[in-house]
Motif scaffolding. Structure first.
Motif, mmCIF file in Angstrom:
data_model
loop_
_atom_site.group_PDB
_atom_site.id
_atom_site.type_symbol
_atom_site.label_atom_id
_atom_site.label_comp_id
_atom_site.label_asym_id
_atom_site.label_seq_id
_atom_site.Cartn_x
_atom_site.Cartn_y
_atom_site.Cartn_z
ATOM 1 N N HIS A 28 14.076 -51.498 5.485
ATOM 2 C CA HIS A 28 15.207 -52.124 6.168
ATOM 3 C C HIS A 28 15.016 -53.626 6.351
ATOM 4 C CE1 HIS A 28 18.917 -52.086 8.391
ATOM 5 N NE2 HIS A 28 18.354 -52.681 9.425
ATOM 6 N N ALA A 29 13.776 -54.064 6.358
ATOM 7 C CA ALA A 29 13.537 -55.505 6.459
ATOM 8 C C ALA A 29 14.184 -56.247 5.296
ATOM 9 C CB ALA A 29 12.038 -55.777 6.502
ATOM 10 N N SER A 30 14.198 -55.597 4.130
ATOM 11 C CA SER A 30 14.839 -56.195 2.953
ATOM 12 C C SER A 30 16.195 -55.570 2.665
ATOM 13 C CB SER A 30 13.935 -56.026 1.721
ATOM 14 O OG SER A 30 12.661 -56.589 1.938
ATOM 15 N N LYS A 31 16.551 -54.527 3.429
ATOM 16 C CA LYS A 31 17.796 -53.787 3.236
ATOM 17 C C LYS A 31 17.879 -53.234 1.818
ATOM 18 C CE LYS A 31 20.578 -55.821 6.890
ATOM 19 N NZ LYS A 31 21.852 -56.455 7.277
ATOM 20 N N GLU A 74 16.513 -48.911 -7.077
ATOM 21 C CA GLU A 74 16.672 -49.527 -5.762
ATOM 22 C C GLU A 74 18.149 -49.783 -5.483
ATOM 23 O OE1 GLU A 74 14.202 -52.985 -5.583
ATOM 24 O OE2 GLU A 74 12.408 -51.810 -5.094
ATOM 25 N N PHE A 75 18.523 -49.514 -4.236
ATOM 26 C CA PHE A 75 19.914 -49.654 -3.813
ATOM 27 C C PHE A 75 19.969 -50.680 -2.677
ATOM 28 C CE2 PHE A 75 23.557 -48.591 -1.183
ATOM 29 C CZ PHE A 75 24.559 -48.319 -2.114
ATOM 30 N N ASP A 76 20.703 -51.739 -2.885
ATOM 31 C CA ASP A 76 20.883 -52.763 -1.855
ATOM 32 C C ASP A 76 22.038 -52.358 -0.937
ATOM 33 O OD1 ASP A 76 18.878 -54.482 -2.918
ATOM 34 O OD2 ASP A 76 20.298 -55.131 -4.458
ATOM 35 N N TYR A 77 21.810 -52.438 0.360
ATOM 36 C CA TYR A 77 22.852 -52.063 1.320
ATOM 37 C C TYR A 77 22.968 -53.140 2.401
ATOM 38 C CZ TYR A 77 18.893 -50.607 4.242
ATOM 39 O OH TYR A 77 17.738 -50.582 4.979
ATOM 40 N N ASP A 78 24.023 -53.038 3.169
ATOM 41 C CA ASP A 78 24.211 -53.921 4.315
ATOM 42 C C ASP A 78 24.019 -53.175 5.630
ATOM 43 O OD1 ASP A 78 25.237 -56.494 3.013
ATOM 44 O OD2 ASP A 78 26.560 -54.990 2.140
ATOM 45 N N VAL A 79 24.427 -51.893 5.638
ATOM 46 C CA VAL A 79 24.297 -51.049 6.826
ATOM 47 C C VAL A 79 23.695 -49.720 6.385
ATOM 48 C CG1 VAL A 79 25.508 -49.868 8.691
ATOM 49 C CG2 VAL A 79 26.293 -52.127 7.938
ATOM 50 N N ASP A 90 22.126 -53.457 12.119
ATOM 51 C CA ASP A 90 22.669 -52.789 10.926
ATOM 52 C C ASP A 90 21.956 -51.491 10.593
ATOM 53 O OD1 ASP A 90 24.497 -54.917 10.535
ATOM 54 O OD2 ASP A 90 22.941 -56.071 9.500
ATOM 55 N N ALA A 91 21.335 -50.848 11.565
ATOM 56 C CA ALA A 91 20.677 -49.551 11.361
ATOM 57 C C ALA A 91 21.173 -48.572 12.414
ATOM 58 C CB ALA A 91 19.157 -49.686 11.425
ATOM 59 N N TRP A 92 21.607 -47.414 11.976
ATOM 60 C CA TRP A 92 22.146 -46.377 12.845
ATOM 61 C C TRP A 92 21.450 -45.050 12.538
ATOM 62 C CZ3 TRP A 92 26.455 -47.846 15.987
ATOM 63 C CH2 TRP A 92 27.025 -49.089 15.679
ATOM 64 N N ALA A 93 21.472 -44.141 13.500
ATOM 65 C CA ALA A 93 20.879 -42.814 13.277
ATOM 66 C C ALA A 93 21.598 -41.800 14.151
ATOM 67 C CB ALA A 93 19.384 -42.822 13.579
ATOM 68 N N ALA A 94 21.584 -40.547 13.698
ATOM 69 C CA ALA A 94 22.221 -39.473 14.459
ATOM 70 C C ALA A 94 21.697 -38.135 13.967
ATOM 71 C CB ALA A 94 23.737 -39.536 14.317
ATOM 72 N N GLY A 95 21.960 -37.095 14.737
ATOM 73 C CA GLY A 95 21.541 -35.757 14.356
ATOM 74 C C GLY A 95 20.101 -35.457 14.694
#
Length: 468
Positions: free
Chosen positions: A82-85, A98-103, A301-306
């Motif tokens: 996540h430091a590099s997203k 590798e997959f670049d993301y924003d969130v 920009d980091a979320w979690a659930a479940g």
């Protein structure tokens, strides 16, 4: 356009993507969901799948059919930086990329939590996936088929002895459903008597189903005992080597089916390969608004659930101050998470997750159930209807609801289907057994060399006979 990556397609992940499709404006964000399975499993139906009351495919929801605006990737996320997203996605076939993301939204769920008990890893089966539920159903049917052809004896008794480890909701439901299933099968197996079928539930604590009141849990134990099922409280499993069950009480017996439901843990394949903060129980630290972090810090920009997240239970009813890992929380967290992501994208503040448990409902086999809401407890047929009604309506999409209710209606008139397909685990066995194969090439042997003729010894010259 912001890229939103959802890691995990279970309850929380599926509902997050489903609701994002509804609330995001066109071009506001691009959503990708990654999960090794192409479907979401409605886990409260697994006990009924194991007992043949629900068609397995009706208990799952196809992601590609219902997530029409989401990029669905059937693969594993093997690294989150996540430091590099950047996330590393590893498909079953092909090279990782590798997959670049924003969130990022981490909803990787949980797996069965086991202990280093001899024989468990080799002989037990969990109840976290549709495949496990189907395998349990087929094993019960296969065992009945084999036992019916055997004389009375240890092997027959072993085939007809079924064990469940764990007295929580999942354990009690599958235990009771299997007892109901086995009782119904006796009609088709006149060679087997009710007394020959044995069901054991092993629970280390002094009670079962902590979500209901103590009197209600006592009623469940008594009810199961009347149906020929035995519950071992304050008892630990000490060994299951070769299917021989050994208990801490000194009792032992052999069992061909061992179902493990004694707890879950956050998916280690995701938690241990990310740089997101983790609490002492191995779950991702999550705030009440479902952003990753704690009261002092927020991981942007980091979320979690479940089940993979440690979400504070603001109602005060959670275990250790956190929401318990169940479908009731995961579904609601997924819905709120989608709203919060949209709110933050639009410069608004996210809302905190608050859900007070309204009650618990469990199915205990055809026509039997239990419902608990605060001091109100309902048992028997009415609770069974409440169980089916609640979970039938909670199933995502009307298409899936229709399939489930139609299946129940058909079973009401036609009875449960008792065809077992255990051979589906090795579908090519029959084909391979009789398939013609090319004959191995015949290597022509070199013509044997003619043996050399032995030279005849030259005749000795006759010596002249000397004159006498």
């Amino acid at each position: 356009m912001p890229k939103i990556l959802i890691v995990g397609g279970g309850y929380a992940g599926f509902y997050t993507a489903w609701k994002l499709e509804k609330w995001l404006r066109r071009g506001e964000a691009e959503v990708t969901i990654v999960d090794p399975l192409p479907y979401m499993t409605y886990q409260p139906f697994l006990p009924e799948v194991a007992a043949g009351s629900i068609e397995p495919r009706h208990a799952v929801v196809a992601q590609r059919r219902h997530l029409k605006k989401t990029n669905v990737v059937t693969a594993k996320v093997t690294r989150i930086d996540h430091a590099s997203k950047v996330a590393t996605i590893t498909p079953e076939v092909g090279e990782p990329w590798e997959f670049d993301y924003d969130v990022v939204v981490v909803t990787g769920g949980a797996v069965s939590r086991t202990f280093p008990i001899p024989g468990v890893a080799e002989n037990a089966i969990g109840l976290k996936s549709i495949e496990e539920a189907v395998a349990i159903r087929d094993r019960v049917l296969h065992n009945f088929d084999k036992a019916a052809a055997l004389p009375a004896g240890p092997e027959r008794q072993r085939l007809l002895t079924f064990t469940v480890v764990g007295g929580g909701f999942a354990g009690i439901e599958v235990f009771a459903e299997l007892r109901s299933f086995a009782s119904a099968l006796l009609e088709y197996y006149p060679q087997i008597s009710f007394e020959e079928t044995h069901f054991h539930l092993i629970e280390a604590m002094g009670r079962i189903m902590p979500e209901v009141s103590l009197p209600t849990s006592h009623w469940v134990i008594k009810h199961l005992a009347q149906r020929g099922a035995e519950v071992h409280l304050d008892t630990q499993l000490t060994s299951a080597v070769d299917g021989k069950i050994e208990l801490s009480t000194g009792e032992s017996f052999e069992s061909d089916l061992i179902v493990w439901t004694a707890g879950v843990m956050a998916n280690p394949g995701i938690v241990r390969t990310s740089d997101l903060p983790v609490e002492e129980r191995g779950r991702i630290k999550t705030r009440a608004d479902l952003r990753v972090g704690d009261d002092e810090t927020i991981v942007a920009d980091a979320w979690a659930a479940g089940d993979i997240s440690a979400v504070p239970d603001l109602t005060g009813g959670g275990v250790g101050g956190y929401c318990v890992p169940n479908a009731q929380h995961a579904v609601r967290q997924g819905k709120l998470l989608a709203k919060n992501i949209v709110a933050v994208l639009r410069g608004e503040d996210p809302k905190q997750y608050i859900h007070k448990n309204l009650g618990a409902v469990a199915g205990l086999g055809i026509g039997q159930g239990v419902f608990q809401s605060k001091g109100l407890a309902i048992k028997g047929l009415l609770a069974w209807f409440a169980h089916r009604g609640y979970h039938g309506l909670a199933m995502p999409s009307w298409e899936r609801k229709f399939r489930v209710f139609t299946g129940w209606w058909n079973n009401f008139w036609l009875g449960r289907d008792i065809v077992e397909l255990a051979a589906v685990q090795t579908p090519r066995a029959g084909f391979e057994a009789f398939a013609s194969r090319p004959k191995p090439p015949v290597v022509e042997a070199a013509a044997p060399a003619e043996p050399a003729k032995a030279e005849k010894p030259a005749k000795a010259a006759k010596e002249p006979v000397a004159a006498k």
